[in-house]
Design a protein around this motif. Structure first.
Motif, short mmCIF file in Angstrom:
data_model
loop_
_atom_site.label_atom_id
_atom_site.label_comp_id
_atom_site.label_asym_id
_atom_site.label_seq_id
_atom_site.Cartn_x
_atom_site.Cartn_y
_atom_site.Cartn_z
N ARG A 19 0.77 -1.30 0.13
CA ARG A 19 0.03 0.14 0.16
C ARG A 19 0.71 1.23 -0.13
NH1 ARG A 19 -2.86 3.01 -1.44
NH2 ARG A 19 -4.70 4.12 -0.46
N VAL A 20 1.79 1.27 0.75
CA VAL A 20 2.74 2.40 0.91
C VAL A 20 3.49 2.58 -0.59
CG1 VAL A 20 4.78 3.39 1.89
CG2 VAL A 20 3.07 2.63 3.33
N LEU A 21 3.92 1.45 -0.96
CA LEU A 21 4.65 1.73 -2.20
C LEU A 21 3.84 2.10 -3.50
CD1 LEU A 21 7.87 0.77 -3.27
CD2 LEU A 21 6.65 -1.30 -4.23
N THR A 22 2.58 1.83 -3.43
CA THR A 22 1.86 2.36 -4.58
C THR A 22 1.17 3.18 -4.49
OG1 THR A 22 0.14 0.57 -3.93
CG2 THR A 22 1.96 -0.32 -5.46
N ALA A 23 0.99 4.06 -3.18
CA ALA A 23 -0.13 4.91 -2.90
C ALA A 23 0.07 6.14 -3.73
CB ALA A 23 -0.08 5.23 -1.61
N HIS A 24 1.06 6.72 -3.99
CA HIS A 24 1.43 7.94 -4.67
C HIS A 24 1.47 7.88 -6.17
CE1 HIS A 24 1.68 9.21 -0.66
NE2 HIS A 24 2.79 8.64 -0.19
N ARG A 25 1.12 6.52 -6.69
CA ARG A 25 1.33 6.81 -8.10
C ARG A 25 0.04 6.05 -8.78
NH1 ARG A 25 5.61 4.93 -5.41
NH2 ARG A 25 7.65 5.56 -6.19
N PRO A 26 -0.93 7.00 -8.87
CA PRO A 26 -2.18 6.69 -9.31
C PRO A 26 -2.37 6.16 -10.62
CG PRO A 26 -1.90 9.12 -9.42
CD PRO A 26 -0.75 8.43 -8.75
N ALA A 27 -2.99 5.16 -10.88
CA ALA A 27 -3.06 4.38 -12.14
C ALA A 27 -3.57 4.91 -13.22
CB ALA A 27 -3.84 3.07 -11.90
N ALA A 28 -4.50 6.02 -12.97
CA ALA A 28 -5.32 6.52 -14.06
C ALA A 28 -4.36 7.41 -14.79
CB ALA A 28 -6.54 7.54 -13.46
N HIS A 29 -3.48 8.06 -14.22
CA HIS A 29 -2.60 9.00 -14.69
C HIS A 29 -1.67 8.21 -15.67
CE1 HIS A 29 0.49 12.11 -15.31
NE2 HIS A 29 1.31 11.25 -14.50
N ARG A 30 -1.15 7.16 -15.01
CA ARG A 30 -0.40 6.16 -16.07
C ARG A 30 -0.87 5.67 -17.16
NH1 ARG A 30 1.02 3.89 -10.92
NH2 ARG A 30 -0.23 2.08 -11.54
N LEU A 31 -2.17 5.16 -17.06
CA LEU A 31 -2.94 4.69 -18.12
C LEU A 31 -3.04 5.74 -19.37
CD1 LEU A 31 -5.38 2.43 -16.15
CD2 LEU A 31 -3.72 1.73 -17.49
N ARG A 32 -3.64 6.94 -18.80
CA ARG A 32 -3.87 8.03 -19.95
C ARG A 32 -2.59 8.60 -20.40
NH1 ARG A 32 -7.24 10.48 -15.79
NH2 ARG A 32 -5.76 11.49 -15.02
N SER A 33 -1.27 8.09 -19.97
CA SER A 33 0.20 8.41 -20.57
C SER A 33 0.47 7.34 -21.54
CB SER A 33 1.00 8.70 -19.51
OG SER A 33 0.75 9.84 -18.63
N ILE A 34 0.12 6.36 -20.88
CA ILE A 34 0.35 4.91 -21.95
C ILE A 34 -0.54 5.07 -23.11
CG2 ILE A 34 0.09 2.36 -22.19
CD1 ILE A 34 0.61 2.41 -19.01
N GLY A 35 -1.80 5.42 -23.08
CA GLY A 35 -2.66 5.69 -24.05
C GLY A 35 -2.53 6.75 -24.99
N GLU A 36 -1.80 7.79 -24.61
CA GLU A 36 -1.39 9.03 -25.33
C GLU A 36 -0.27 8.44 -26.08
OE1 GLU A 36 0.60 13.29 -24.80
OE2 GLU A 36 0.15 12.30 -23.13
N HIS A 37 0.60 7.72 -25.61
CA HIS A 37 1.82 7.08 -26.37
C HIS A 37 1.53 6.10 -27.47
CE1 HIS A 37 5.53 4.60 -27.10
NE2 HIS A 37 5.89 5.64 -26.94
N TYR A 38 0.60 5.15 -26.97
CA TYR A 38 0.07 4.13 -27.89
C TYR A 38 -0.71 4.91 -29.40
CZ TYR A 38 -2.23 0.08 -29.63
OH TYR A 38 -2.40 -1.16 -30.51
N LEU A 39 -1.70 5.86 -28.85
CA LEU A 39 -2.49 6.31 -30.07
C LEU A 39 -1.64 7.21 -30.60
CD1 LEU A 39 -5.40 6.50 -31.07
CD2 LEU A 39 -5.80 8.33 -29.45
N ASN A 40 -0.97 8.32 -30.17
CA ASN A 40 -0.46 9.41 -30.85
C ASN A 40 1.05 9.35 -31.04
OD1 ASN A 40 -2.87 10.69 -30.98
ND2 ASN A 40 -2.75 11.39 -28.87
N GLY A 41 1.68 8.47 -30.27
CA GLY A 41 3.11 8.29 -30.45
C GLY A 41 3.87 9.31 -29.76
N SER A 42 3.27 9.79 -28.82
CA SER A 42 3.93 11.09 -28.03
C SER A 42 5.02 10.76 -27.49
CB SER A 42 2.85 11.56 -26.98
OG SER A 42 3.54 12.50 -26.10
N HIS A 43 6.14 11.70 -27.53
CA HIS A 43 7.40 11.39 -26.84
C HIS A 43 7.61 11.88 -25.38
CE1 HIS A 43 7.70 15.51 -28.32
NE2 HIS A 43 8.75 15.75 -27.61
N ARG A 44 6.52 12.35 -25.02
CA ARG A 44 6.42 12.60 -23.74
C ARG A 44 6.68 11.42 -22.74
NH1 ARG A 44 1.78 16.51 -21.98
NH2 ARG A 44 3.08 16.51 -19.87
N ALA A 45 7.52 11.55 -21.69
CA ALA A 45 7.66 10.51 -20.88
C ALA A 45 6.47 10.62 -19.77
CB ALA A 45 8.98 10.86 -19.83
#
Length: 388
Positions: free
Chosen positions: A356-382
């Motif tokens: 719980r402590v290790l994962t608490a500050h890394r919201p999944a929704a933010h990561r998934l949106r970024s993964i989707g942006e890279h997959y859909l648009n090829g964005s070079h943003r990390a």
């Protein structure tokens, strides 16, 4: 001489066995990791887990395997070792090769323990202003402010931090010895989990920073980062994925041993549904492991490429790391929750608390949106997180 990967992994297994013997007692005590640092240093793991060089260091795959082995026995120590290993790469991520080599040689020679808290570039800046400020003086800088640090705040030999230069506005990455004049540390002994990691805050009151302590510049925008520098943030997140896997695998192994010993709520031979549960949990662990291993291989190739890294490659690495982080976080929380339903044994709850402590500050929704942006648009943003 450099330690071979097989020898280093055998050493890690021996240390893990030693840590597992009193993991519950140390978790309950929640003291700063003074003894744990001594165990790692005595075994040679602090010197071994530095970037690879001639007759020293560990390659990325081996380093991550060691972290995971230790985390399976004690995830707080695995967390400490993961951050040590990645921050030991800071000279390469932010500086030049000559300066990095000298720093790594000193780290091996002195068996330094590294930690740090480097902020990822903020997309919209910092509305409240920087929390760490460097002010130039004749002999370098003075550093003022405070920053939360997730591991080893009271026992590290080097703390890596980023701070804004008051004169130029540049963000510089520096290393600070915690026992330097003007440095105070405030430990956090009452954490929910990862209690032995040594989290806390570092308070800096006009701390002198020599030019040799400035590792380099951290661009204030993701797009401006050099390709190799852009690997720093996903490298730590990937190392922490191995800690999360260690938690999941450690929990599953412990509850399996309880079932085999007849100390669980239900016995496998008497309850076929229990076999289904173990199959589900083992599959979740194997799935997460496969994704993390793929990301580890990609990161290893990128790190080996060094300054010749293609400008687009860090984004692909970051996207796969974010995927590994998402899968691992879900697996760790799911497995550590379910094992509490399978057995009621002293200390078994530590796996859930640590996950719980290790994962608490890394919201999944933010990561998934970024993964989707890279997959859909090829964005070079990390795919960014709040801190390193």
């Amino acid at each position: 001489m450099a330690t071979t990967p097989s020898t280093l992994l055998r050493t890690a297994r021996d240390v893990a066995e030693d840590l597992a013997a009193d993991a519950i007692t140390r978790d309950r005590a929640g003291r700063p990791p003074v003894d744990e640092r001594a165990r790692l240093r005595e075994a040679g793991l602090l010197a071994a887990l530095t970037p690879p060089g001639q007759d020293r260091g560990a390659d990325w795959r081996t380093g991550c395997a060691v972290i995971r082995e230790i985390a399976t026995a004690d995830s707080a120590v695995g967390d400490l070792l993961a951050r040590h290993y990645v921050h030991a790469w800071s000279g390469r991520f932010y500086g030049g090769p000559h300066e990095a080599a000298l720093l790594e040689e000193a780290s091996v020679r002195e068996q330094w323990l590294w930690t740090g808290a480097v902020r990822a570039p903020a997309p919209e800046g910092e509305p409240d202003g920087p929390d760490l400020v460097l002010r130039p003086r004749d002999s370098g800088y003075v550093l003022t402010g405070r920053r939360s640090v997730d591991t080893a705040v009271a026992v590290a030999d080097q703390i890596v931090l980023d701070a804004v230069c008051a004169a130029t506005g540049e963000v510089l990455v520096v290393r600070i010895p915690p026992r330097a004049r003007g440095v105070q540390v405030e430990t956090a002994p009452d954490r929910l989990g990862q209690r032995v990691a040594g989290a806390g805050e570092v308070v800096l009151d006009r701390v002198g920073v020599k030019p040799s302590q400035v590792l380099g510049r951290r661009p204030d925008e993701e797009e401006a980062a050099a390709p190799f520098t852009a690997l720093a943030e996903p490298a730590l997140r990937l190392a922490l994925c191995h800690v999360g896997l260690g938690i999941a695998e450690g929990a599953l192994t412990e509850v399996r041993d309880l079932s085999r010993g007849g100390r669980a709520h239900r016995l496998p031979g008497e309850d076929p549904d229990l076999l289904l549960t173990y199959g589900e949990l083992a599959s979740a662990a194997h799935t997460a492991s496969a994704v993390v291993d793929r990301a580890t291989d990609l990161m290893a190739r990128a790190l080996a490429t060094g300054g010749l890294l293609d400008a687009e490659e860090p984004a692909s690495v970051a996207a796969l790391v974010a995927t590994a982080e998402t899968v691992t976080s879900r697996a760790a929380m799911h497995i550590t929750t379910r094992v509490l339903e399978l057995a009621d044994a002293p200390g078994l709850d530590r796996f859930w608390r640590n996950a719980r402590v290790l994962t608490a500050h890394r919201p999944a929704a933010h990561r998934l949106r970024s993964i989707g942006e890279h997959y859909l648009n090829g964005s070079h943003r990390a795919v960014a997180a709040a801190y390193l």
